[in-house]
Design a protein around this motif. Structure first.
Motif, mmCIF file in Angstrom:
data_model
loop_
_atom_site.group_PDB
_atom_site.id
_atom_site.type_symbol
_atom_site.label_atom_id
_atom_site.label_comp_id
_atom_site.label_asym_id
_atom_site.label_seq_id
_atom_site.Cartn_x
_atom_site.Cartn_y
_atom_site.Cartn_z
ATOM 1 N N GLU A 174 0.830 -1.198 0.000
ATOM 2 C CA GLU A 174 0.000 0.000 0.000
ATOM 3 C C GLU A 174 0.870 1.257 0.000
ATOM 4 N N GLY A 175 0.225 2.395 -0.172
ATOM 5 C CA GLY A 175 0.892 3.687 -0.053
ATOM 6 C C GLY A 175 1.957 3.948 -1.111
ATOM 7 N N ASN A 176 2.974 4.737 -0.719
ATOM 8 C CA ASN A 176 4.043 5.115 -1.653
ATOM 9 C C ASN A 176 4.798 3.895 -2.181
ATOM 10 N N GLY A 177 4.964 2.880 -1.325
ATOM 11 C CA GLY A 177 5.673 1.676 -1.750
ATOM 12 C C GLY A 177 4.960 0.980 -2.887
ATOM 13 N N LEU A 178 3.645 0.846 -2.785
ATOM 14 C CA LEU A 178 2.858 0.210 -3.848
ATOM 15 C C LEU A 178 2.926 1.024 -5.130
ATOM 16 N N GLU A 179 2.843 2.344 -5.001
ATOM 17 C CA GLU A 179 2.923 3.205 -6.191
ATOM 18 C C GLU A 179 4.274 3.048 -6.886
ATOM 19 N N ALA A 180 5.357 2.988 -6.095
ATOM 20 C CA ALA A 180 6.698 2.807 -6.679
ATOM 21 C C ALA A 180 6.802 1.466 -7.389
ATOM 22 N N MET A 181 6.196 0.417 -6.811
ATOM 23 C CA MET A 181 6.211 -0.897 -7.457
ATOM 24 C C MET A 181 5.477 -0.863 -8.793
ATOM 25 N N LYS A 182 4.279 -0.282 -8.793
ATOM 26 C CA LYS A 182 3.475 -0.245 -10.018
ATOM 27 C C LYS A 182 4.130 0.612 -11.098
ATOM 28 N N GLU A 183 4.781 1.698 -10.668
ATOM 29 C CA GLU A 183 5.450 2.588 -11.630
ATOM 30 C C GLU A 183 6.636 1.885 -12.293
ATOM 31 N N ASN A 184 7.432 1.168 -11.479
ATOM 32 C CA ASN A 184 8.634 0.529 -12.014
ATOM 33 C C ASN A 184 8.339 -0.753 -12.778
ATOM 34 N N VAL A 185 7.229 -1.412 -12.466
ATOM 35 C CA VAL A 185 6.903 -2.655 -13.149
ATOM 36 C C VAL A 185 6.505 -2.393 -14.610
ATOM 37 N N ARG A 186 6.142 -1.168 -14.907
ATOM 38 C CA ARG A 186 5.711 -0.825 -16.268
ATOM 39 C C ARG A 186 6.853 -0.301 -17.143
ATOM 40 N N LYS A 187 8.062 -0.232 -16.599
ATOM 41 C CA LYS A 187 9.190 0.244 -17.400
ATOM 42 C C LYS A 187 9.561 -0.794 -18.454
ATOM 43 N N SER A 188 10.181 -0.332 -19.532
ATOM 44 C CA SER A 188 10.480 -1.239 -20.655
ATOM 45 C C SER A 188 11.700 -2.110 -20.401
ATOM 46 N N HIS A 189 12.586 -1.689 -19.490
ATOM 47 C CA HIS A 189 13.771 -2.495 -19.203
ATOM 48 C C HIS A 189 14.262 -2.173 -17.783
ATOM 49 N N GLY A 190 15.225 -2.944 -17.334
ATOM 50 C CA GLY A 190 15.759 -2.738 -15.992
ATOM 51 C C GLY A 190 15.488 -3.937 -15.104
ATOM 52 N N MET A 191 15.963 -3.861 -13.864
ATOM 53 C CA MET A 191 15.879 -5.001 -12.955
ATOM 54 C C MET A 191 15.039 -4.648 -11.724
ATOM 55 N N PHE A 192 14.138 -5.561 -11.368
ATOM 56 C CA PHE A 192 13.270 -5.423 -10.199
ATOM 57 C C PHE A 192 13.652 -6.538 -9.242
ATOM 58 N N LEU A 193 14.250 -6.198 -8.092
ATOM 59 C CA LEU A 193 14.728 -7.210 -7.143
ATOM 60 C C LEU A 193 13.868 -7.240 -5.882
ATOM 61 N N ILE A 194 13.578 -8.459 -5.424
ATOM 62 C CA ILE A 194 12.868 -8.652 -4.150
ATOM 63 C C ILE A 194 13.796 -9.416 -3.217
ATOM 64 N N THR A 195 13.974 -8.915 -2.003
ATOM 65 C CA THR A 195 14.881 -9.561 -1.055
ATOM 66 C C THR A 195 14.121 -10.022 0.184
ATOM 67 N N GLY A 196 14.719 -10.965 0.876
ATOM 68 C CA GLY A 196 14.110 -11.493 2.089
ATOM 69 C C GLY A 196 14.521 -12.935 2.292
ATOM 70 N N PRO A 197 14.349 -13.466 3.493
ATOM 71 C CA PRO A 197 14.723 -14.857 3.776
ATOM 72 C C PRO A 197 13.745 -15.837 3.145
ATOM 73 N N THR A 198 14.070 -17.123 3.195
ATOM 74 C CA THR A 198 13.172 -18.164 2.713
ATOM 75 C C THR A 198 11.853 -18.099 3.481
ATOM 76 N N GLY A 199 10.747 -18.217 2.746
ATOM 77 C CA GLY A 199 9.437 -18.195 3.391
ATOM 78 C C GLY A 199 8.875 -16.816 3.642
ATOM 79 N N SER A 200 9.468 -15.788 3.024
ATOM 80 C CA SER A 200 8.973 -14.422 3.247
ATOM 81 C C SER A 200 7.994 -13.966 2.162
ATOM 82 N N GLY A 201 7.601 -14.875 1.272
ATOM 83 C CA GLY A 201 6.592 -14.539 0.266
ATOM 84 C C GLY A 201 7.119 -13.909 -1.000
ATOM 85 N N LYS A 202 8.438 -14.028 -1.238
ATOM 86 C CA LYS A 202 9.032 -13.379 -2.423
ATOM 87 C C LYS A 202 8.431 -13.922 -3.731
ATOM 88 N N SER A 203 8.293 -15.251 -3.808
ATOM 89 C CA SER A 203 7.775 -15.865 -5.044
ATOM 90 C C SER A 203 6.343 -15.418 -5.326
#
Length: 586
Positions: free
Chosen positions: A310-339
C-alpha cells in the motif's frame, strides 16, 4: 442500516447489496462493472476472485439475495447419525451437509442453492426418509469444517494403524526384500492410506509444509500453518520407516538408501486441485526425517493490494513494473513470500503481446500465457545456464527465481541493460543490502546503478483473526519502541487513517475455532521499497558508506521501513505489534 430481504426488488443484484451495506465502495463497484464488461465474466465471480469482501459477509449478503437464512457452522459438532444422512461423497460433490434434525425437520446447509442437481438429491433423500427440509446458506469454509467431521485426521489414521503390525514385520525383513519387492508391498500396505490421509489433511488445513520426524519412541507429524509449526499427529515409532518408504515410492527416490539426503517431488489431485509436493529426506542419528513443501499449483494469483502492499511503496512498485527495461529485485529470507509477490507482478504484465519467460526452482504456480521453465541441476540446467538460453528466446520480460552466484548476476544485469525487464530475488536482510550483495558478486557499481529500477524487501506476518478480535493494550516497553518508530515516520508522512492517542490501542485475536485458538488467520506482507532514482544512482556509483546513504535517501523518498509498515498495519488492526517485532528483529 443493513438491507433487509423485504426491501429487495426482483432487479436487486449482489453488488447492490454490497454497496448498500458499505462492503464495497462506489469506485470498486464501477471497476467491477467495467472489468466484467471487458472480460465477459460475471460480476459475482469477480467479487469472489478479488477477495473484496470477507467470505462470511459475502454469504450473508447472498442469503438476502436468495431469501434463504444464513448459518455459521464453525464450532458446531454434528452427531454422526445426522451427518451421515447425506453421504460424504455427496456432501463434497454438491457442497451441502445435514447439520440438525428436530422431529421430521432436517436442516441442510448449502454453498450454492442454485445447484439443481444438489436440490434433486436432497429431495430424493427427503422423500425416502419422510423428512421436511429446511435450507440454509453457509460459506465454503464453514462447510469444510463440518465435512472434516465425517472422518477426523486421528480417526482415519487410527483405522490405517490397525494393520501397522504387518508394517512392523515388513520393516524387520527390509534387508531381505529387494527394492522392487518392497516398493510393491508399500504400495498396497495400510501405510499408503495413512500417508494419503496426512497429505489431504495438510492441504485442507492450508499447511505450507509437513514435517515427519522421529522423536524418542514416537513419530511426530507437524504442519506449518501461517509460518508456525503445529503438532497434528503422534504415531507409534514402528510405522516410521514404512511411512518414509511410502513417500520415497511416490517421489521415485531410492528406498534402500538411508545414509544420504535425497530430494524428489510428486503430484496428487486433492479436492479437484493439482497439488505438488517437494520432498526432502535427511538421515538423523536414529532414523530419517522427511519434510514436504506443499505447492498448490492451481491457486488463483493474488493481486498486490490483497497481499498487503500500500501507499508510496505500492505506487513505486506499479510505476517501475511498467518500465520497458531494468531489474526489479525482491529480497528477504526463505518463506517471506518473495515468489508470491513475483507472480503477482508478472500477472500485471501478462498480456498477449508480451513474451514472458521464467526460470524457477520449482514452478510454484502455473500461469496461462507465461513460458515457465524449471531448473534441473542433474542435467546442467542451472539458473545461469537457463538464463543464457532464455535470452535467445526473444523475451520481453524475464523472471529468474533467484540470483545465487556471480554468473547469474552478470547475465541478469546484462539482460536488464539490453532492453529486457528482469525480475528476480536475492537473500539479504533488507532492501539496502542488495547493492553491497551485488558488489560482492563482482558486479561493477556503475552497472548496478544503470540496470537497477527498484529493490524491495519483505516479510510475512500473521493476520489477526477477524472472528475473535478485541481491542487490547501492549506492554509499556513495547509501546515506547513503537512511539520511537512513529517519531521517525513524522507527521507529514503519517496516513490520514491513523489516529494516534496515548496509550495506543491495538487489536488481538482471543482464539476461536476458526483460527485453531491461535488468534491469527492468514498472513500479510510488510515491506520496504527503494526506488532507484538519479540520487540513488549517484550514491551507488560513489561507493563509500553505501547502505547508510541509501537509508537517508529512502527516508527522503517518504517511504516506510518494514517495521514502520508493520506498525501502521498493527494500528489498523491487521496484525499485532508482537508479530511485527518478531518479523523485523535484526
Amino acid at each position: 442500516m443493513p438491507t433487509t430481504t423485504a426491501q429487495l426488488s426482483p432487479e436487486t443484484t449482489l453488488l447492490d447489496l454490497l454497496l448498500a451495506d458499505n462492503l464495497v465502495s462506489q469506485e470498486q463497484a464501477q471497476q467491477l462493472l467495467a472489468e466484467s464488461q471487458q472480460s465477459q465474466r460475471p460480476v459475482n465471480e469477480l467479487i469472489e476472485l478479488k477477495n473484496l469482501v470477507r467470505e462470511e459477509d459475502l454469504v450473508r449478503e447472498k442469503s438476502k439475495l436468495f431469501n434463504i437464512p444464513y448459518i455459521d457452522l464453525f464450532g458446531r459438532v454434528v452427531r454422526a447419525e445426522i451427518l451421515n444422512v447425506i453421504p460424504k461423497e455427496l456432501a463434497e460433490n454438491y457442497r451441502m451437509v445435514a447439520f440438525n434434525k428436530s422431529g421430521d425437520e432436517l436442516s441442510i446447509a448449502m454453498v450454492d442453492p442454485s445447484n439443481f442437481k444438489a436440490l434433486e438429491a436432497v429431495e430424493f433423500i427427503a422423500r425416502k426418509n419422510r423428512f421436511r427440509i429446511k435450507y440454509y446458506l453457509t460459506s465454503l469454509s464453514s462447510l469444510k469444517y463440518i465435512i472434516r467431521q465425517y472422518e477426523s485426521l486421528s480417526a482415519e489414521v487410527e483405522e490405517a494403524l490397525k494393520g501397522a503390525e504387518e508394517e512392523s514385520q515388513l520393516q524387520q525383513k527390509m534387508l531381505r526384500v529387494d527394492e522392487k519387492g518392497l516398493e510393491e508391498v508399500v504400495k498396497t500396505a495400510p501405510v499408503s492410506k495413512m500417508v494419503s490421509v496426512i497429505l489431504r489433511h495438510a492441504v485442507e488445513g492450508k499447511a505450507s509444509d509437513v514435517h515427519i520426524e522421529p522423536v524418542a519412541d514416537e513419530t511426530r507429524v507437524r504442519f506449518r500453518i501461517d509460518g508456525i509449526l503445529h503438532t497434528s499427529l503422534v504415531l507409534p515409532k514402528n510405522v516410521h520407516q514404512a511411512i518414509v518408504a511410502r513417500i520415497k515410492v511416490l517421489s521415485n527416490l531410492k528406498i534402500d538408501e538411508t545414509r544420504i539426503p535425497q530430494d524428489g517431488r510428486f503430484r496428487m489431485v486433492i479436492e479437484g486441485r493439482d497439488i505438488d509436493y517437494r520432498i526432502s529426506t535427511l538421515p538423523l542419528v536414529s532414523n530419517e526425517k522427511v519434510v514436504m513443501r506443499i505447492l498448490d499449483t492451481s491457486t488463483n494469483l493474488i493481486n498486490l493490494d490483497a497481499l498487503g502492499f500500500e501507499g508510496n511503496g505500492l505506487e513505486a512498485m506499479k510505476e517501475n513494473v511498467r518500465k520497458s527495461h531494468g531489474m526489479f529485485l525482491i529480497t528477504g529470507p526463505t518463506g517471506s513470500g518473495k515468489s508470491t509477490t513475483l507472480y503477482a507482478l508478472i500477472n500485471l504484465l501478462n498480456e498477449e503481446g508480451v513474451n514472458i519467460v521464467t526460470l524457477e526452482d520449482p514452478v510454484e504456480y502455473f500461469m496461462k500465457g507465461v513460458n515457465q521453465a524449471q531448473t534441473n541441476a542433474e542435467v546442467g540446467l542451472t539458473f545461469a545456464a537457463g538464463l543464457r538460453s532464455i535470452l535467445r528466446q526473444d523475451p520481453d520480460i524475464v523472471m529468474v527465481g533467484e540470483i545465487r552466484d556471480t554468473e547469474t548476476a552478470e547475465l541478469a544485469v546484462h539482460a536488464a541493460l539490453t532492453g529486457h525487464l528482469v525480475f528476480s530475488t536475492l537473500h539479504t536482510n533488507d532492501a539496502f543490502g542488495a547493492v553491497p550483495r551485488l558488489i560482492d558478486m563482482k558486479i561493477e557499481p556503475f552497472l548496478i546503478a544503470s540496470s537497477l529500477n527498484v529493490v524491495m524487501a519483505q516479510r510475512l506476518v500473521r493476520r489477526v483473526c477477524p472472528h475473535c478480535v478485541k481491542d487490547t493494550k501492549i506492554p509499556e516497553r513495547l509501546e515506547q519502541e513503537v512511539w520511537q518508530e512513529l517519531d521517525r515516520v513524522g507527521k507529514t508522512n503519517m496516513p490520514e487513517s491513523i489516529k494516534l492517542t496515548k496509550p495506543l490501542t491495538f487489536r488481538r485475536g482471543q482464539g476461536c475455532v476458526r483460527c485453531e485458538n491461535t488468534g491469527y488467520k492468514g498472513r500479510v506482507a510488510i515491506a520496504e521499497v527503494l526506488a532507484v532514482t538519479p540520487e540513488v544512482q549517484k550514491i551507488i556509483v560513489a561507493g563509500g558508506n553505501v547502505m547508510d546513504n541509501l537509508r537517508s535517501q529512502f527516508i527522503q523518498q517518504g517511504m516506510f521501513s518494514m517495521r514502520q509498515d508493520g506498525i501502521l498495519k498493527a494500528l489498523r488492526g491487521v496484525t499485532t505489534a508482537e508479530e511485527v517485532w518478531d518479523a523485523t528483529r535484526a
